[in-house]
Design an enzyme around this catalytic site. Structure first.
Site, PDB file in Angstrom:
ATOM      1  CE  LYS A 176      -4.078  -2.003   2.492  1.00 27.27           C
ATOM      2  NZ  LYS A 176      -5.038  -1.872   1.578  1.00 27.27           N
ATOM      3  CD  GLU A 210     -11.830  -6.883   7.460  1.00 28.64           C
ATOM      4  OE1 GLU A 210     -11.820  -7.188   6.374  1.00 28.64           O
ATOM      5  OE2 GLU A 210     -12.009  -7.822   8.272  1.00 28.64           O
ATOM      6  CG  HIS A 234      -2.627  -7.955   6.994  1.00 27.32           C
ATOM      7  ND1 HIS A 234      -1.906  -8.492   5.971  1.00 27.32           N
ATOM      8  CD2 HIS A 234      -3.673  -8.574   6.799  1.00 27.32           C
ATOM      9  CE1 HIS A 234      -2.429  -9.122   4.992  1.00 27.32           C
ATOM     10  NE2 HIS A 234      -3.725  -9.336   5.531  1.00 27.32           N
TER      11      HIS A 234
END
Ligand code: NAD
Length: 475
Positions: A176, A210, A234
């Protein structure tokens, strides 16, 4: 940066990840001129199909995931370099055909976008059939093992046929743009690094929130849970990039050595510093219904207080949280700075702590909250305002932030492992994770229920409240 011609084989070429991310990403790189003449992209999976049928399949994936921004001529040219080879990772047929599709000269890369149980079979067959050369690379998807023992076994299996410099363990968070920007902000500015330690940083919050539930992945997710699915990889990677010492060069092993030191400096986490949750919606919509396991003790939410025991961070906790079916969808890192040592403005004048927020999604960017004087004649009242840097705004509307997979696949072709996890890093992360999971298993801890659409279990709020802190609001 241009790359040399390559032959890229995508095992699992008909799968969900290939359709949603890999082919659309490769198409965008193609349009940008980064896929030079003479490249081949080969899908390989179990389905019987010919090149033409697979080109149609890829064309449909582009139509679905690139949509209006497709350029018909470019799509046609891209599809011309797509091939297909039916192959069973566990079988013997198809390998000679795959070999025949490879040319001498171009770099060969093999993307293992299949279930991890097949990684070993693929590595072995690529080697035994003489398809992989000493310069070839393999890309392995997550999950990389489910505990230390399985990760070690997988590393050993891959190492039997490939050396570490050929193995690219993907964690798409590292691809990212903002995550890489975090390194630029830390190491290309003089402003932040002097403050980047426990003397000035009160605490750090890392959030991956999320709104979706487990969806169709229930079967897999229930054997994993938030700790294994998100934290071990992550969130851990994000923590490493914040906490690591400056590497002496922006080079793969220099960066990965520093990340490894952070993981090794993590303290074990006490039971009182972990909160696990499971969403409990209306009947038919609870986590338990969705995974079809009424007894499940797997967490769809986790919050932890993590200590990095080294000179720089002793005394500055890192609070991590991630979960499904929460109020907002956001991934961010917040560096929460301490109070100035002395306030010349007195108490109660509206002081708030400085915060540097690194947003991974939505709208990637950074935001630094600083105190100013509230405008007007009402005396010296303080106000916190954002110094905002949305990349899209700062760099102009036509700057397209590449998807993480695009960036990472091109790094594989370039032979740059900086943004990929090394085998020892993954093992160290599991060595820290395993006792945490074993602990709650041994105690028989069950996750607390939380309502969908909230910020998670009440106890997670307490994790910070009792330290006199609070989680940042995720809208
Ligand atoms: P999927 O089930 O949609 O696709 C699996 C692919 O593997 C298919 O192309 C199938 O034909 C192929 N396959 C299955 N058995 C095979 C065999 N014996 N020989 C050859 N090919 C075989 O899975 P997916 O969602 O695309 O995930 C692929 C990998 O990527 C997995 O490791 C997954 O954990 C990982 N991953 C997926 C996502 C995602 O968003 N889908 C995200 C992160 C990681």
């Amino acid at each position: 940066i241009p790359v040399d011609p390559f032959d890229l084989v995508i095992f699992g070429g008909t799968g969900d990840l290939a359709r949603r991310k890999i082919f659309p990403g490769l198409y965008r790189r193609f349009v940008d001129g980064q896929v030079p003449d003479g490249c081949r992209i080969v899908g390989a999976a179990r389905s019987e199909m010919d090149h033409a049928a697979f080109r149609e399949f890829v064309g449909a994936a582009l139509a679905e995931f690139i949509g209006d921004s497709q350029v018909p001529d470019q799509v046609a040219a891209f599809l011309d370099i797509i091939f297909y080879c039916p192959i069973d990772a566990k079988g013997t047929s198809g390998w000679a055909d795959l070999k025949a599709l490879m040319r001498d000269g171009p770099v060969r890369a093999f993307y293992f976008s299949v279930a991890p149980a097949l990684f070993g079979d693929l590595a072995e067959r690529l080697h035994d059939h003489g398809i992989a050369t000493p310069e070839s690379r393999i890309v392995v998807e997550k999950p990389f093992g489910k505990n230390l023992a399985t990760a070690k076994a997988l590393n050993a299996t891959l190492a039997a046929h490939f050396n570490e410099a050929q193995i690219y363990r993907i964690d798409h968070y590292l691809g990212k743009e903002t995550v890489q920007n975090l390194m630029a902000v830390r190491f290309a500015n003089i402003l932040f690094e002097p403050l980047w330690n426990s003397q000035f940083v009160d605490h750090v919050q890392i959030t991956v929130s999320e709104t979706v539930g487990v969806g169709g992945r229930g079967g897999y997710y229930d054997t994993s849970g938030a700790m294994r699915d998100m934290v071990q990889n992550h969130l851990m990677q994000l923590l490493c990039l914040i906490a690591m010492e400056p590497p002496n060069k922006f080079e793969p092993d220099a960066v990965r050595d520093e990340k490894l030191k952070v993981i090794r400096a993590l303290d074990p986490v006490a039971a009182s510093e972990i909160v696990r949750g499971q969403y409990r919606g209306p009947k038919g919509h609870t986590y338990l219904d969705e995974v079809e396991n009424p007894e499940s003790g797997t967490e769809s939410y986790i919050a932890l207080k993590v200590h990095v025991s080294n000179w720089r961070w002793k005394g500055t906790p890192f609070y991590l949280r991630t979960g499904k079916k929460l109020r907002g969808r956001a991934s961010e890192i917040a560096i929460m700075f301490k109070e100035p040592p002395h306030s010349i403005f007195g108490e109660g004048e509206g002081w708030k702590q400085n915060v540097l927020v690194i947003r991974l999604q939505p709208d990637e960017g950074m935001n630094l909250r600083v105190m100013i004087k509230e405008p007007g004649p009402g005396g010296m009242r303080l106000k916190d305002v954002p110094l905002d840097m949305s990349f899209a705004e700062a760099l102009g509307a036509d700057v397209i932030i590449p998807d993480a997979y695009e960036r990472l696949i091109m790094d594989v072709i370039r032979g740059n492992q900086t943004l990929f996890m090394r085998g020892d890093e993954v093992e160290a992360a599991w060595a820290w994770t395993d006792p945490i999971i074993q602990g709650w298993r041994a105690r028989g801890d069950m996750p607390a229920g939380y309502d969908p659409g909230t910020s998670g279990p009440e106890d997670a709020l307490m994790l910070l409240h009792r330290d006199g802190r609070r989680w940042r609001e995720i809208a």
